[in-house]
Design a protein around this motif. Structure first.
Motif, PDB file in Angstrom:
ATOM      1  N   ASP A   1       0.934  -1.083   0.060  1.00 33.82           N
ATOM      2  CA  ASP A   1      -0.017   0.029   0.049  1.00 33.82           C
ATOM      3  C   ASP A   1       0.919   1.243   0.081  1.00 33.82           C
ATOM      4  OD1 ASP A   1      -2.389  -1.497   0.098  1.00 33.82           O
ATOM      5  OD2 ASP A   1      -2.629  -1.112   2.135  1.00 33.82           O
ATOM      6  N   PHE A   2       2.011   1.276   0.745  1.00 33.24           N
ATOM      7  CA  PHE A   2       2.666   2.423   0.868  1.00 33.24           C
ATOM      8  C   PHE A   2       3.546   2.581  -0.369  1.00 33.24           C
ATOM      9  CE2 PHE A   2       6.588   4.761   2.191  1.00 33.24           C
ATOM     10  CZ  PHE A   2       5.902   5.772   2.617  1.00 33.24           C
ATOM     11  N   LEU A   3       4.215   1.588  -0.917  1.00 34.80           N
ATOM     12  CA  LEU A   3       5.232   1.719  -2.003  1.00 34.80           C
ATOM     13  C   LEU A   3       4.247   1.813  -3.077  1.00 34.80           C
ATOM     14  CD1 LEU A   3       8.182  -0.318  -1.073  1.00 34.80           C
ATOM     15  CD2 LEU A   3       7.892   2.168  -0.821  1.00 34.80           C
ATOM     16  N   TYR A   4       3.364   1.209  -3.481  1.00 31.16           N
ATOM     17  CA  TYR A   4       2.582   1.173  -4.686  1.00 31.16           C
ATOM     18  C   TYR A   4       2.063   2.796  -4.873  1.00 31.16           C
ATOM     19  CZ  TYR A   4       2.508  -3.262  -7.108  1.00 31.16           C
ATOM     20  OH  TYR A   4       2.583  -4.245  -7.756  1.00 31.16           O
ATOM     21  N   ALA A   5       1.387   3.227  -3.988  1.00 27.50           N
ATOM     22  CA  ALA A   5       1.158   4.623  -4.086  1.00 27.50           C
ATOM     23  C   ALA A   5       2.138   5.495  -4.505  1.00 27.50           C
ATOM     24  CB  ALA A   5       0.341   5.035  -2.604  1.00 27.50           C
ATOM     25  N   ARG A   6       3.222   5.431  -4.121  1.00 23.01           N
ATOM     26  CA  ARG A   6       4.198   6.533  -4.269  1.00 23.01           C
ATOM     27  C   ARG A   6       5.166   6.112  -5.548  1.00 23.01           C
ATOM     28  NH1 ARG A   6       2.524   5.994   0.433  1.00 23.01           N
ATOM     29  NH2 ARG A   6       2.191   7.891   1.778  1.00 23.01           N
ATOM     30  N   PHE A   7       5.264   4.656  -5.691  1.00 23.18           N
ATOM     31  CA  PHE A   7       6.465   4.470  -6.744  1.00 23.18           C
ATOM     32  C   PHE A   7       5.793   3.772  -7.927  1.00 23.18           C
ATOM     33  CE2 PHE A   7       8.686   4.707  -2.816  1.00 23.18           C
ATOM     34  CZ  PHE A   7      10.210   4.774  -3.381  1.00 23.18           C
ATOM     35  N   VAL A   8       4.732   2.880  -7.693  1.00 23.04           N
ATOM     36  CA  VAL A   8       4.251   1.993  -8.938  1.00 23.04           C
ATOM     37  C   VAL A   8       3.056   2.679  -9.929  1.00 23.04           C
ATOM     38  CG1 VAL A   8       3.420  -0.236  -9.499  1.00 23.04           C
ATOM     39  CG2 VAL A   8       5.233  -0.009  -7.908  1.00 23.04           C
ATOM     40  N   GLU A   9       2.093   3.193  -9.083  1.00 23.16           N
ATOM     41  CA  GLU A   9       0.803   3.662  -9.491  1.00 23.16           C
ATOM     42  C   GLU A   9       0.403   5.225  -8.812  1.00 23.16           C
ATOM     43  OE1 GLU A   9      -1.712   0.128  -9.134  1.00 23.16           O
ATOM     44  OE2 GLU A   9      -2.038   0.470  -6.975  1.00 23.16           O
ATOM     45  N   PRO A  10       1.179   5.854  -8.729  1.00 21.48           N
ATOM     46  CA  PRO A  10       0.659   7.200  -8.109  1.00 21.48           C
ATOM     47  C   PRO A  10      -0.384   7.837  -8.473  1.00 21.48           C
ATOM     48  CG  PRO A  10       2.892   7.558  -9.097  1.00 21.48           C
ATOM     49  CD  PRO A  10       2.576   6.155  -8.961  1.00 21.48           C
ATOM     50  N   GLU A  11      -0.561   7.725  -9.985  1.00 19.41           N
ATOM     51  CA  GLU A  11      -1.648   8.521 -10.729  1.00 19.41           C
ATOM     52  C   GLU A  11      -3.251   7.757 -10.224  1.00 19.41           C
ATOM     53  OE1 GLU A  11      -0.500   4.460 -12.881  1.00 19.41           O
ATOM     54  OE2 GLU A  11       0.506   6.160 -11.772  1.00 19.41           O
ATOM     55  N   ARG A  12      -3.024   6.703  -9.613  1.00 15.49           N
ATOM     56  CA  ARG A  12      -4.271   6.095  -9.244  1.00 15.49           C
ATOM     57  C   ARG A  12      -4.767   6.636  -7.875  1.00 15.49           C
ATOM     58  NH1 ARG A  12      -4.870  -0.144  -9.041  1.00 15.49           N
ATOM     59  NH2 ARG A  12      -6.827   0.421  -8.195  1.00 15.49           N
ATOM     60  N   HIS A  13      -3.796   7.094  -6.967  1.00 16.41           N
ATOM     61  CA  HIS A  13      -3.888   7.727  -5.484  1.00 16.41           C
ATOM     62  C   HIS A  13      -3.975   9.074  -5.513  1.00 16.41           C
ATOM     63  CE1 HIS A  13      -3.229   3.316  -4.199  1.00 16.41           C
ATOM     64  NE2 HIS A  13      -2.724   3.231  -4.983  1.00 16.41           N
ATOM     65  N   GLY A  14      -3.293   9.808  -6.293  1.00 16.17           N
ATOM     66  CA  GLY A  14      -3.229  11.148  -6.188  1.00 16.17           C
ATOM     67  C   GLY A  14      -2.737  12.014  -4.903  1.00 16.17           C
ATOM     68  N   LEU A  15      -1.690  11.415  -4.294  1.00 18.99           N
ATOM     69  CA  LEU A  15      -1.219  12.011  -3.094  1.00 18.99           C
ATOM     70  C   LEU A  15      -0.467  13.122  -3.173  1.00 18.99           C
ATOM     71  CD1 LEU A  15       0.198   8.717  -1.448  1.00 18.99           C
ATOM     72  CD2 LEU A  15      -2.094   9.665  -1.092  1.00 18.99           C
ATOM     73  N   TRP A  16      -0.247  13.610  -4.614  1.00 18.83           N
ATOM     74  CA  TRP A  16       0.235  15.026  -4.696  1.00 18.83           C
ATOM     75  C   TRP A  16      -0.194  15.264  -6.314  1.00 18.83           C
ATOM     76  CZ3 TRP A  16       2.976  10.511  -4.298  1.00 18.83           C
ATOM     77  CH2 TRP A  16       3.584   9.922  -5.498  1.00 18.83           C
TER      78      TRP A  16
END
Length: 339
Positions: free
Chosen positions: A108-123
């Motif tokens: 959950d932590f690494l996918y949102a930042r490295f693999v698929e950030p476009e899906r999570h929109g954290l920035w």
């Protein structure tokens, strides 16, 4: 199919010596460096320094099986050295010497930042990310490469400083190419290496002066702790490299301003300004990674005035650059194929 000849490849564990712990002699701070020496090569080598919980293998192959940056630099004639920092990769975590480690990060932590950030929109810029490899197992392979890391930034810095002298004895004059949390380690290594470090390319480096991080505050410029080396790490050509879709853009901009104020040769390479778009933080693994490597090779040629005449063909090498006696490799040359 591109090929190149090698005189040697191999590796060595680096160690700061043993420790006595509770009446027993145990290994101290250790690391591992792997090398590849092309037959026709430059006098100046390249040293890759990985980030966070990663390892040096990230520079050998991408998660979808393409040649990593090491191959691009070998084709350009650079001897390549790849560091597994203490407690990473081939050098297992040793809590007697390195202290406690953080737990390995989850999906959950690494996918949102490295693999698929476009899906999570954290920035905000995450929406532009589109360069993660399409291989369905690429994310799993990336996760498999991730291991523990030190609980503090200052400890990570102390660990690489402990093996720096032996490392530079092996690399000789070199260019440091660091990634992420390897950035502060790269500055610390340069302070120890002095004139052995000809340039630094910091790819998405962590930190800026005063930045408060979960693992500590950047209290000494771009490092968390005072440098143990006496050289100015910024007294050489330096580039910071930043992707279009990463969360590191503000961090890198602040770090760039700090280096510019020191008055040395410097460039902040924003990839989209060079027609390279959609990259996140793990750009060394993404689908356009070779284009980024080519850009960095061009930058070094320009800023270090490296010409093809700098290439040398050397057949006699001192240890650790030993030649192989395998009769299949007559003349000491080994030809790997790049798929």
């Amino acid at each position: 199919m591109a090929t190149y000849a090698l005189d040697d490849f191999g590796g060595r564990f680096l160690t700061a010596g043993p420790l006595e712990v509770e009446g027993k002699i145990r290994p101290g701070i250790s690391a591992y460096v792997e090398w590849f020496l092309p037959t026709a090569r430059r006098e100046l080598s390249v040293l890759f320094v990985h980030g966070g919980g990663g390892q040096g293998s990230e520079f050998l192959r991408t998660p979808d099986g393409r040649p990593g940056w090491a191959h691009a630099f070998l084709r350009a004639g650079y001897p390549v050295y790849i560091l597994d920092r203490p407690g990473h990769g081939r050098c297992a975590w040793n809590d007697h010497a390195l202290g406690p480690a953080l737990p390995i990060a989850d999906y959950d932590f690494l996918y949102a930042r490295f693999v698929e950030p476009e899906r999570h929109g954290l920035w905000v810029e995450a929406a532009k990310h589109d360069k993660w490899p399409q291989d369905r197992l690429a994310g799993d392979r990336f996760m498999a490469s991730q291991g523990p890391m030190a609980t503090t930034l200052s400890e990570s810095q102390r660990h690489v400083e402990a093996i720096a002298d032996e490392l530079f004895e092996i690399t000789g004059p070199t260019i440091i190419i660091s990634h992420s949390a390897g950035g502060p380690c790269g500055w610390a290594l340069a302070a120890k290496g002095g004139d052995n470090v000809a340039a630094i390319v910091a790819v998405e480096p962590q930190g800026y002066p005063g930045m408060v991080h979960a693992q500590g505050t950047f209290e000494d410029g771009l490092c968390a702790a005072p440098l143990s080396g006496s050289a100015d790490p910024f007294a050489r050509p330096i580039a910071i490299v930043t992707g279009e879709a990463t969360w590191m853009r503000d961090t890198n901009t602040r770090a760039a301003q700090y280096i510019r104020e020191r008055g040395f040769t410097f460039e902040h390479i924003m990839l989209e300004q060079h027609g390279i778009s959609g990259n996140g933080h793990m750009l060394i693994s993404e689908s356009n990674s070779e284009s980024i490597a080519d850009l960095l090779i061009s930058w070094l040629a320009k800023n270090l005035d490296l010409q093809s005449g700098d290439l040398r063909t050397r057949r006699q090498q001192a240890e650790p650059r030993t030649r192989y006696n395998d009769p299949k490799h007559a003349g000491g040359a080994i030809r790997p194929e790049l798929s």
